[in-house]
Scaffold this active site. Structure first.
Site, PDB file in Angstrom:
ATOM      1  N   GLY A 194     -25.402 -38.816 -31.970  1.00 41.11           N
ATOM      2  CA  GLY A 194     -25.907 -40.180 -32.037  1.00 41.11           C
ATOM      3  C   GLY A 194     -27.402 -40.146 -32.280  1.00 41.11           C
ATOM      4  O   GLY A 194     -28.070 -39.173 -31.925  1.00 41.11           O
ATOM      5  N   GLN A 217     -35.791 -43.439 -32.399  1.00 38.69           N
ATOM      6  CA  GLN A 217     -35.944 -41.979 -32.419  1.00 38.69           C
ATOM      7  C   GLN A 217     -36.466 -41.464 -33.753  1.00 38.69           C
ATOM      8  O   GLN A 217     -36.813 -40.290 -33.867  1.00 38.69           O
ATOM      9  CB  GLN A 217     -34.612 -41.292 -32.106  1.00 38.69           C
ATOM     10  CG  GLN A 217     -34.126 -41.552 -30.685  1.00 38.69           C
ATOM     11  CD  GLN A 217     -32.857 -40.773 -30.411  1.00 38.69           C
ATOM     12  OE1 GLN A 217     -31.770 -41.236 -30.734  1.00 38.69           O
ATOM     13  NE2 GLN A 217     -32.995 -39.585 -29.846  1.00 38.69           N
ATOM     14  N   CYS A 243     -30.430 -35.287 -25.539  1.00 37.13           N
ATOM     15  CA  CYS A 243     -31.060 -36.293 -26.391  1.00 37.13           C
ATOM     16  C   CYS A 243     -31.950 -35.565 -27.389  1.00 37.13           C
ATOM     17  O   CYS A 243     -32.706 -34.676 -26.997  1.00 37.13           O
ATOM     18  CB  CYS A 243     -31.888 -37.242 -25.530  1.00 37.13           C
ATOM     19  SG  CYS A 243     -32.683 -38.559 -26.454  1.00 37.13           S
ATOM     20  N   LEU A 244     -31.861 -35.949 -28.661  1.00 38.47           N
ATOM     21  CA  LEU A 244     -32.679 -35.280 -29.684  1.00 38.47           C
ATOM     22  C   LEU A 244     -34.173 -35.496 -29.428  1.00 38.47           C
ATOM     23  O   LEU A 244     -34.999 -34.731 -29.914  1.00 38.47           O
ATOM     24  CB  LEU A 244     -32.306 -35.775 -31.080  1.00 38.47           C
ATOM     25  CG  LEU A 244     -30.895 -35.403 -31.556  1.00 38.47           C
ATOM     26  CD1 LEU A 244     -30.645 -35.933 -32.959  1.00 38.47           C
ATOM     27  CD2 LEU A 244     -30.680 -33.895 -31.514  1.00 38.47           C
ATOM     28  N   HIS A 252     -25.594 -44.520 -24.359  1.00 44.31           N
ATOM     29  CA  HIS A 252     -26.843 -43.748 -24.500  1.00 44.31           C
ATOM     30  C   HIS A 252     -27.683 -44.290 -25.667  1.00 44.31           C
ATOM     31  O   HIS A 252     -28.884 -44.537 -25.515  1.00 44.31           O
ATOM     32  CB  HIS A 252     -26.495 -42.270 -24.723  1.00 44.31           C
ATOM     33  CG  HIS A 252     -27.672 -41.374 -24.949  1.00 44.31           C
ATOM     34  ND1 HIS A 252     -27.979 -40.311 -24.118  1.00 44.31           N
ATOM     35  CD2 HIS A 252     -28.621 -41.353 -25.933  1.00 44.31           C
ATOM     36  CE1 HIS A 252     -29.067 -39.705 -24.565  1.00 44.31           C
ATOM     37  NE2 HIS A 252     -29.470 -40.324 -25.677  1.00 44.31           N
ATOM     38  N   GLU A 253     -27.037 -44.477 -26.819  1.00 46.71           N
ATOM     39  CA  GLU A 253     -27.776 -44.937 -28.004  1.00 46.71           C
ATOM     40  C   GLU A 253     -28.258 -46.372 -27.826  1.00 46.71           C
ATOM     41  O   GLU A 253     -29.379 -46.710 -28.221  1.00 46.71           O
ATOM     42  CB  GLU A 253     -26.913 -44.818 -29.267  1.00 46.71           C
ATOM     43  CG  GLU A 253     -26.473 -43.399 -29.604  1.00 46.71           C
ATOM     44  CD  GLU A 253     -27.598 -42.390 -29.587  1.00 46.71           C
ATOM     45  OE1 GLU A 253     -28.746 -42.742 -29.917  1.00 46.71           O
ATOM     46  OE2 GLU A 253     -27.346 -41.235 -29.206  1.00 46.71           O
ATOM     47  N   HIS A 300     -31.498 -46.672 -26.025  1.00 44.75           N
ATOM     48  CA  HIS A 300     -32.710 -46.403 -26.815  1.00 44.75           C
ATOM     49  C   HIS A 300     -33.294 -47.693 -27.401  1.00 44.75           C
ATOM     50  O   HIS A 300     -34.502 -47.793 -27.602  1.00 44.75           O
ATOM     51  CB  HIS A 300     -32.392 -45.445 -27.977  1.00 44.75           C
ATOM     52  CG  HIS A 300     -32.416 -43.997 -27.589  1.00 44.75           C
ATOM     53  ND1 HIS A 300     -33.551 -43.376 -27.108  1.00 44.75           N
ATOM     54  CD2 HIS A 300     -31.465 -43.038 -27.649  1.00 44.75           C
ATOM     55  CE1 HIS A 300     -33.279 -42.093 -26.875  1.00 44.75           C
ATOM     56  NE2 HIS A 300     -32.019 -41.865 -27.181  1.00 44.75           N
TER      57      HIS A 300
HETATM   58 ZN    ZN Z   1     -31.119 -40.046 -26.972  1.00 43.62          ZN
END
Ligand code: ZN
Length: 189
Positions: free
Chosen positions: A49, A54, A105-106, A147-148, A151
């Site tokens: 995701g 991000q 998480c990236l 999660h996404e 953000h």
């Molecule tokens: Zn993340």
């Protein structure tokens, strides 16, 4: 097609509330290119995701999934998660956010932690064609979507953790936690 630079923990864009996209703009070349680039970036970094903040875009948009297949009315743990781009999503949690599961998480590279999430979520959003979609996500896909979605409100998975006891680097996660949890009830600890 382009791989975009991923914002990392500490960058203010990750803490801002993102702005809705005018539905009429969804099919514009700019938004379509951003979606394509976000899919490329997610794949490049082996994510499941990726949210627009991000990649330094304060817009209510995220991409997720792994398999090129149509988005049905229920997205569950069975089979791979379908690829999706969701714009201006709205979530309704079904059940309490109490199910613990591992997340990374990236924007927080090489860290894992266990985060409580709702086991099921109702999702309403626009897809990349500008159509309104509604579906139910369960299990792991429900976790990814929560999660996404977070953000878009400037919330990171650390914020959702009830204990930092499970916070671990990826190497230690693989060395101590994956093996440790084999055969154990996740909720029993
Ligand atoms: Zn993340």
């Amino acid at each position: 097609m382009a791989i975009l630079k991923v914002s990392r923990l500490g960058h203010p864009v990750l803490r801002n509330v993102a702005h809705a996209i005018d539905p009429k703009r969804i099919t514009s070349p700019e938004v379509q290119r951003l979606i394509d680039d976000m899919f490329d970036t997610m794949r490049e970094y082996s994510g499941i995701g990726l949210a627009a903040p991000q990649v330094h875009e304060g817009l209510r948009l995220f991409v997720a999934g792994t398999a090129a297949k149509p988005l049905g009315s229920v997205v569950s743990d069975e089979g791979e998660m379908p690829l999706m781009a969701l714009i201006n999503p709205e979530l309704t949690l079904a059940g309490e956010p109490t199910e613990l599961g591992w997340e990374g998480c990236l924007s927080i590279p090489d860290i894992r932690g266990r985060v409580p999430r709702a086991p099921e979520v109702q999702v309403k959003a626009y897809d990349r064609a500008g159509r309104q979609v509604a579906f139910t996500a369960k299990g792991f896909p429900a976790r990814v979507i929560q999660h996404e979605y977070d953000h878009l409100d400037g919330v990171l998975f650390f914020d959702r953790m009830v204990s930092f006891e499970s916070l671990t680097f990826l190497e230690e996660y693989e060395r101590y936690w994956v093996r440790h949890e084999d055969g154990e009830d996740d909720d029993a600890e």
